[in-house]
Design an enzyme around this catalytic site. Structure first.
Site, short mmCIF file in Angstrom:
data_model
loop_
_atom_site.label_atom_id
_atom_site.label_comp_id
_atom_site.label_asym_id
_atom_site.label_seq_id
_atom_site.Cartn_x
_atom_site.Cartn_y
_atom_site.Cartn_z
N ASP A 1 9.65 -5.44 3.47
CA ASP A 1 9.37 -4.71 2.12
C ASP A 1 10.86 -4.04 1.86
O ASP A 1 11.49 -3.67 2.87
CB ASP A 1 8.32 -3.40 2.41
CG ASP A 1 6.87 -4.12 2.79
OD1 ASP A 1 6.68 -5.26 2.20
OD2 ASP A 1 6.11 -3.39 3.53
N ASP B 1 -5.61 0.19 2.15
CA ASP B 1 -4.67 1.00 2.78
C ASP B 1 -5.58 2.28 3.27
O ASP B 1 -6.42 2.68 2.37
CB ASP B 1 -3.76 1.40 2.13
CG ASP B 1 -2.65 0.21 1.59
OD1 ASP B 1 -2.86 -0.96 1.91
OD2 ASP B 1 -1.54 0.41 0.69
#
Length: 254
Positions: A142, A20
């Site tokens: 998510d 990330d």
């Protein structure tokens, strides 16, 4: 339609080391909170090459800046990774249009991850599935469970509630031909508390045809084995790898 590649039908369990990136740095967020950031280095390519040297075949690459604001910024890095490591890459963050998908595929992505837009505008993503092929799209649903036990789907870097539910959209995408679904329990993301196996058991019940990638909370090799035993097709490995709790080579051997 682009033909579905052979790996779409393969039943091998895949490990996806995750990187990330925010402001050019490798970071992890706790429960998706941009104010709770841990930094792991300023040279993402060096970390990624290390994963490749340990035997990784895939990389999960996330543009955190774009996830919140739109406008994918990692195309130069994506090209470098694709050209120098041999890794197959699924990547996302800020994908908002058909042209975004096309640009990422042209830059070297094997699959484009689509999150917020899949929740807010599923019809657009269904059209991209038909155009680019199911092998080239990973939908990221998510999720966060509410007080009533319903799995909700926050968007914009997990900061806004879109009002959609996991059950509704997972089934809809499965019926439309989606193959790859990534689902993170937001409450466990970056927390090293173990993956939510109940979530993946639930997904197997409501959408058994999807190849589900588990994500969030992985802390040990036993978590990888547990996700595989639960029927997941793969698992995303973030903080545990960055902190050396196990290696890519160990994860692949698990």
């Amino acid at each position: 339609m682009v033909a579905v590649s052979k790996d779409t039908q393969a039943r091998d369990f895949l490990a996806y080391p995750a990187i990330d990136i925010r402001d050019g740095r490798v970071v992890r967020l706790a429960q998706g909170d941009y104010a709770r950031e841990t930094r792991y280095g300023d040279d993402p390519l060096a970390i990624i090459r290390g994963y490749a040297e340990q035997g990784a075949q895939w990389l999960h690459l996330v543009d955190l800046d774009a996830a919140r604001a739109g406008g994918y910024t990692l195309a130069p890095l994506l090209r470098d990774i694709s050209a120098t490591t041999g890794l197959r890459i699924q990547t996302g963050g800020g994908v908002r249009s058909r042209d975004d998908v096309a640009r990422l595929l042209e830059a070297g992505a094997e699959r484009v991850v689509i999150g917020s837009l899949a929740v807010r505008e599923p019809e657009a993503v269904l059209a991209w599935l038909a155009e680019f092929g199911a092998a080239r799209i990973t939908v990221a649903l998510d999720t966060r469970q509410d007080a009533a036990g319903v799995w909700r789907l926050p968007v914009h870097g997990w900061t806004e509630d879109a009002g959609a539910t996991l059950d509704e959209l997972a089934g809809r995408f499965e019926r439309a031909g989606l193959v790859h679904l990534l689902s993170t329990d937001i409450a466990r993301d970056g927390m090293l508390s173990g993956p939510n196996l109940d979530l993946y058991r639930h997904l197997r019940a409501i959408a058994p045809g999807l190849r589900v990638q588990a994500s969030g909370g992985v802390r040990a090799l036993d978590d990888i084995a547990a996700a595989r035993a639960q029927g997941c097709a793969g698992i995303v490995l973030g903080r545990a790898l960055l902190e050396g709790r196990f290696s890519v080579a160990e994860a692949l051997a698990c």
